[in-house]
Write a protein that holds these residues in place. Structure first.
Motif, PDB file in Angstrom:
ATOM      1  N   LYS A  98       0.825  -1.205   0.000  1.00  0.00           N
ATOM      2  CA  LYS A  98       0.000   0.000   0.000  1.00  0.00           C
ATOM      3  C   LYS A  98       0.861   1.258   0.000  1.00  0.00           C
ATOM      4  O   LYS A  98       0.552   2.239  -0.673  1.00  0.00           O
ATOM      5  CB  LYS A  98      -0.943  -0.005   1.209  1.00  0.00           C
ATOM      6  N   PHE A  99       1.966   1.226   0.734  1.00  0.00           N
ATOM      7  CA  PHE A  99       2.896   2.355   0.695  1.00  0.00           C
ATOM      8  C   PHE A  99       3.535   2.470  -0.689  1.00  0.00           C
ATOM      9  O   PHE A  99       3.775   3.574  -1.187  1.00  0.00           O
ATOM     10  CB  PHE A  99       3.967   2.199   1.775  1.00  0.00           C
ATOM     11  N   ASN A 100       3.814   1.329  -1.309  1.00  0.00           N
ATOM     12  CA  ASN A 100       4.351   1.351  -2.671  1.00  0.00           C
ATOM     13  C   ASN A 100       3.363   1.989  -3.643  1.00  0.00           C
ATOM     14  O   ASN A 100       3.754   2.752  -4.537  1.00  0.00           O
ATOM     15  CB  ASN A 100       4.677  -0.071  -3.134  1.00  0.00           C
ATOM     16  N   GLN A 101       2.087   1.688  -3.480  1.00  0.00           N
ATOM     17  CA  GLN A 101       1.068   2.274  -4.348  1.00  0.00           C
ATOM     18  C   GLN A 101       1.015   3.795  -4.180  1.00  0.00           C
ATOM     19  O   GLN A 101       0.834   4.529  -5.155  1.00  0.00           O
ATOM     20  CB  GLN A 101      -0.298   1.654  -4.050  1.00  0.00           C
ATOM     21  N   LEU A 102       1.195   4.250  -2.946  1.00  0.00           N
ATOM     22  CA  LEU A 102       1.215   5.694  -2.703  1.00  0.00           C
ATOM     23  C   LEU A 102       2.419   6.340  -3.383  1.00  0.00           C
ATOM     24  O   LEU A 102       2.303   7.412  -3.994  1.00  0.00           O
ATOM     25  CB  LEU A 102       1.238   5.962  -1.200  1.00  0.00           C
ATOM     26  N   LEU A 103       3.571   5.700  -3.299  1.00  0.00           N
ATOM     27  CA  LEU A 103       4.772   6.231  -3.954  1.00  0.00           C
ATOM     28  C   LEU A 103       4.603   6.260  -5.468  1.00  0.00           C
ATOM     29  O   LEU A 103       4.992   7.231  -6.129  1.00  0.00           O
ATOM     30  CB  LEU A 103       5.993   5.390  -3.583  1.00  0.00           C
ATOM     31  N   THR A 133       9.825  -0.893  -3.444  1.00  0.00           N
ATOM     32  CA  THR A 133       9.982   0.443  -2.872  1.00  0.00           C
ATOM     33  C   THR A 133      11.322   1.043  -3.287  1.00  0.00           C
ATOM     34  O   THR A 133      11.394   2.180  -3.763  1.00  0.00           O
ATOM     35  CB  THR A 133       9.917   0.383  -1.333  1.00  0.00           C
ATOM     36  N   PHE A 134      12.392   0.274  -3.094  1.00  0.00           N
ATOM     37  CA  PHE A 134      13.728   0.751  -3.456  1.00  0.00           C
ATOM     38  C   PHE A 134      13.806   1.076  -4.946  1.00  0.00           C
ATOM     39  O   PHE A 134      14.329   2.130  -5.342  1.00  0.00           O
ATOM     40  CB  PHE A 134      14.780  -0.298  -3.093  1.00  0.00           C
ATOM     41  N   ASN A 135      13.305   0.186  -5.781  1.00  0.00           N
ATOM     42  CA  ASN A 135      13.397   0.394  -7.229  1.00  0.00           C
ATOM     43  C   ASN A 135      12.628   1.629  -7.672  1.00  0.00           C
ATOM     44  O   ASN A 135      13.056   2.345  -8.592  1.00  0.00           O
ATOM     45  CB  ASN A 135      12.889  -0.834  -7.974  1.00  0.00           C
ATOM     46  N   THR A 136      11.496   1.891  -7.039  1.00  0.00           N
ATOM     47  CA  THR A 136      10.705   3.076  -7.373  1.00  0.00           C
ATOM     48  C   THR A 136      11.503   4.345  -7.099  1.00  0.00           C
ATOM     49  O   THR A 136      11.537   5.271  -7.925  1.00  0.00           O
ATOM     50  CB  THR A 136       9.397   3.098  -6.559  1.00  0.00           C
ATOM     51  N   ILE A 137      12.167   4.385  -5.959  1.00  0.00           N
ATOM     52  CA  ILE A 137      12.925   5.587  -5.585  1.00  0.00           C
ATOM     53  C   ILE A 137      14.221   5.687  -6.387  1.00  0.00           C
ATOM     54  O   ILE A 137      14.646   6.789  -6.767  1.00  0.00           O
ATOM     55  CB  ILE A 137      13.214   5.582  -4.075  1.00  0.00           C
ATOM     56  N   ILE A 138      14.853   4.565  -6.668  1.00  0.00           N
ATOM     57  CA  ILE A 138      16.061   4.594  -7.508  1.00  0.00           C
ATOM     58  C   ILE A 138      15.731   5.156  -8.879  1.00  0.00           C
ATOM     59  O   ILE A 138      16.500   5.949  -9.443  1.00  0.00           O
ATOM     60  CB  ILE A 138      16.660   3.173  -7.618  1.00  0.00           C
ATOM     61  N   LYS A 139      14.574   4.790  -9.419  1.00  0.00           N
ATOM     62  CA  LYS A 139      14.169   5.333 -10.719  1.00  0.00           C
ATOM     63  C   LYS A 139      13.947   6.837 -10.647  1.00  0.00           C
ATOM     64  O   LYS A 139      14.299   7.575 -11.573  1.00  0.00           O
ATOM     65  CB  LYS A 139      12.907   4.636 -11.216  1.00  0.00           C
ATOM     66  N   CYS A 140      13.355   7.313  -9.551  1.00  0.00           N
ATOM     67  CA  CYS A 140      13.170   8.763  -9.371  1.00  0.00           C
ATOM     68  C   CYS A 140      14.512   9.479  -9.444  1.00  0.00           C
ATOM     69  O   CYS A 140      14.637  10.519 -10.098  1.00  0.00           O
ATOM     70  CB  CYS A 140      12.506   9.052  -8.021  1.00  0.00           C
ATOM     71  N   CYS A 141      15.507   8.910  -8.757  1.00  0.00           N
ATOM     72  CA  CYS A 141      16.820   9.557  -8.681  1.00  0.00           C
ATOM     73  C   CYS A 141      17.599   9.443  -9.988  1.00  0.00           C
ATOM     74  O   CYS A 141      18.338  10.353 -10.364  1.00  0.00           O
ATOM     75  CB  CYS A 141      17.629   8.950  -7.538  1.00  0.00           C
ATOM     76  N   CYS A 142      17.439   8.320 -10.679  1.00  0.00           N
ATOM     77  CA  CYS A 142      18.222   8.089 -11.902  1.00  0.00           C
ATOM     78  C   CYS A 142      17.623   8.769 -13.123  1.00  0.00           C
ATOM     79  O   CYS A 142      18.363   9.214 -14.012  1.00  0.00           O
ATOM     80  CB  CYS A 142      18.326   6.591 -12.175  1.00  0.00           C
ATOM     81  N   CYS A 143      16.332   8.839 -13.193  1.00  0.00           N
ATOM     82  CA  CYS A 143      15.677   9.239 -14.436  1.00  0.00           C
ATOM     83  C   CYS A 143      14.946  10.574 -14.371  1.00  0.00           C
ATOM     84  O   CYS A 143      14.590  11.126 -15.423  1.00  0.00           O
ATOM     85  CB  CYS A 143      14.681   8.157 -14.869  1.00  0.00           C
ATOM     86  N   HIS A 144      14.700  11.100 -13.179  1.00  0.00           N
ATOM     87  CA  HIS A 144      13.839  12.280 -13.100  1.00  0.00           C
ATOM     88  C   HIS A 144      14.406  13.443 -12.297  1.00  0.00           C
ATOM     89  O   HIS A 144      13.995  14.581 -12.504  1.00  0.00           O
ATOM     90  CB  HIS A 144      12.483  11.890 -12.500  1.00  0.00           C
ATOM     91  N   LEU A 145      15.321  13.191 -11.380  1.00  0.00           N
ATOM     92  CA  LEU A 145      15.858  14.248 -10.536  1.00  0.00           C
ATOM     93  C   LEU A 145      17.316  14.524 -10.898  1.00  0.00           C
ATOM     94  O   LEU A 145      18.041  13.619 -11.292  1.00  0.00           O
ATOM     95  CB  LEU A 145      15.760  13.862  -9.056  1.00  0.00           C
ATOM     96  N   ASN A 146      17.727  15.772 -10.751  1.00  0.00           N
ATOM     97  CA  ASN A 146      19.103  16.151 -11.062  1.00  0.00           C
ATOM     98  C   ASN A 146      20.009  15.960  -9.848  1.00  0.00           C
ATOM     99  O   ASN A 146      19.588  16.176  -8.707  1.00  0.00           O
ATOM    100  CB  ASN A 146      19.158  17.615 -11.508  1.00  0.00           C
ATOM    101  N   ASN A 147      21.242  15.557 -10.122  1.00  0.00           N
ATOM    102  CA  ASN A 147      22.282  15.458  -9.093  1.00  0.00           C
ATOM    103  C   ASN A 147      21.916  14.503  -7.955  1.00  0.00           C
ATOM    104  O   ASN A 147      22.275  14.736  -6.800  1.00  0.00           O
ATOM    105  CB  ASN A 147      22.590  16.850  -8.520  1.00  0.00           C
ATOM    106  N   THR A 148      21.202  13.445  -8.258  1.00  0.00           N
ATOM    107  CA  THR A 148      20.830  12.473  -7.223  1.00  0.00           C
ATOM    108  C   THR A 148      21.292  11.058  -7.568  1.00  0.00           C
ATOM    109  O   THR A 148      20.858  10.098  -6.938  1.00  0.00           O
ATOM    110  CB  THR A 148      19.296  12.468  -7.010  1.00  0.00           C
ATOM    111  N   LEU A 149      22.173  10.938  -8.541  1.00  0.00           N
ATOM    112  CA  LEU A 149      22.626   9.610  -8.951  1.00  0.00           C
ATOM    113  C   LEU A 149      23.421   8.934  -7.845  1.00  0.00           C
ATOM    114  O   LEU A 149      23.299   7.726  -7.624  1.00  0.00           O
ATOM    115  CB  LEU A 149      23.462   9.719 -10.233  1.00  0.00           C
ATOM    116  N   ASP A 150      24.245   9.701  -7.128  1.00  0.00           N
ATOM    117  CA  ASP A 150      25.003   9.120  -6.017  1.00  0.00           C
ATOM    118  C   ASP A 150      24.063   8.585  -4.939  1.00  0.00           C
ATOM    119  O   ASP A 150      24.317   7.543  -4.334  1.00  0.00           O
ATOM    120  CB  ASP A 150      25.941  10.166  -5.409  1.00  0.00           C
ATOM    121  N   TYR A 151      22.969   9.308  -4.711  1.00  0.00           N
ATOM    122  CA  TYR A 151      21.994   8.844  -3.730  1.00  0.00           C
ATOM    123  C   TYR A 151      21.346   7.543  -4.197  1.00  0.00           C
ATOM    124  O   TYR A 151      21.080   6.645  -3.397  1.00  0.00           O
ATOM    125  CB  TYR A 151      20.932   9.922  -3.491  1.00  0.00           C
ATOM    126  N   ALA A 152      21.115   7.430  -5.500  1.00  0.00           N
ATOM    127  CA  ALA A 152      20.549   6.198  -6.055  1.00  0.00           C
ATOM    128  C   ALA A 152      21.465   5.015  -5.769  1.00  0.00           C
ATOM    129  O   ALA A 152      21.009   3.926  -5.398  1.00  0.00           O
ATOM    130  CB  ALA A 152      20.314   6.351  -7.557  1.00  0.00           C
TER     131      ALA A 152
END
Length: 257
Positions: A98-103, A133-152
């Protein structure tokens, strides 16, 4: 053997010396960028339609709402934040799905930094997350946000530390992120690591991203073309294997005849 392989993958030259170092570095760097929602004091606590509290079937209503919004996103961010706070206060806590669906709903709304902040809140509160959950956030950092690849990449370390096994989606997303940040050498290096250790089998998407990324680089050396041809051959082999698997799935004995 598998743990050793993943540790070696983490030791790629584009990463700090350890997963702990990565996590420490990136949490410090991104604390101010991805604010925890527990620090927000002006959140409106009043329910808004369609989030009216109900004494009957509240879980069922919320389950359906999360499922629906994961397909199209919420109408506005305040509604999503209200649902998040409602979920945190539920006893028993809702499942990780359910938390994944919210993300995912936030991703549909293109609220990528909010999704990352929400993920961080879950981690701080020690709420169970999984590989989705992890994969959803990694995709946010890799494909949509700037300067967040290290965080990914720090999330890759966090995933392994949590006892989760990164899958082909995880590594394909990271490879795509490296190409999108104009780091083709690092992307190809990570791809070769996957092939070397053979713990995660690249799929059609992985091969396609690597071929596309290499074709777009400015390097036009013969060696580059040789690598592309070799990877393309691997791609065709992968496609043939998938087609063969699909045909076998329709064999009479598989259908119970």
């Amino acid at each position: 053997m598998m743990k050793m392989a993943f540790k070696s993958l983490l030791s790629c030259r584009f990463l700090p010396h350890s997963s702990a170092a990565v996590s420490s570095y990136c949490v410090t760097r991104f604390d101010s960028h991805f604010q925890l929602f527990s620090t927000i004091t002006n959140h409106n606590p009043k329910p808004k339609p369609p989030f009216i509290a109900s004494s009957s079937r509240p879980h069922a209503q919320l389950h359906q709402l999360l499922y629906d919004k994961s397909k199209v996103g919420f109408d506005n961010l305040d509604d999503a934040l209200f649902v998040f706070h409602k979920m945190l206060n539920m006893k028993p806590l809702l499942s990780v799905m359910k938390f994944n669906q919210l993300l995912v709903a936030l991703v549909r709304m293109q609220k990528y930094s909010v999704a990352v902040s929400m993920f961080r809140e879950l981690r701080v509160l020690c709420i169970l997350v999984n590989i989705v959950t992890f994969n959803t956030i990694i995709k946010c950092c890799c494909c949509h946000l700037n300067n967040t690849l290290d965080y990914a990449f720090s999330l890759l370390g966090g995933m392994i530390k949590s006892g989760l096994v990164p899958n082909v989606v995880t590594y394909t997303t990271l490879i795509n992120g490296l190409f999108s940040q104009d780091r083709p050498v690092d992307a190809e290096h990570l791809f070769k690591k996957l092939l070397t250790f053979n713990e995660v089998q690249p799929n059609v998407v992985t091969y396609s991203i690597v071929i596309d990324g290499l074709c777009k680089t400015s390097n036009t050396s013969p060696n580059k073309m040789t690598r592309i041809i070799k990877i393309n051959f691997q791609l065709q082999t992968c496609i043939k294997r998938l087609k063969q698997t699909s045909l076998e799935d329709f064999e009479p004995n598989r259908l119970g005849h």
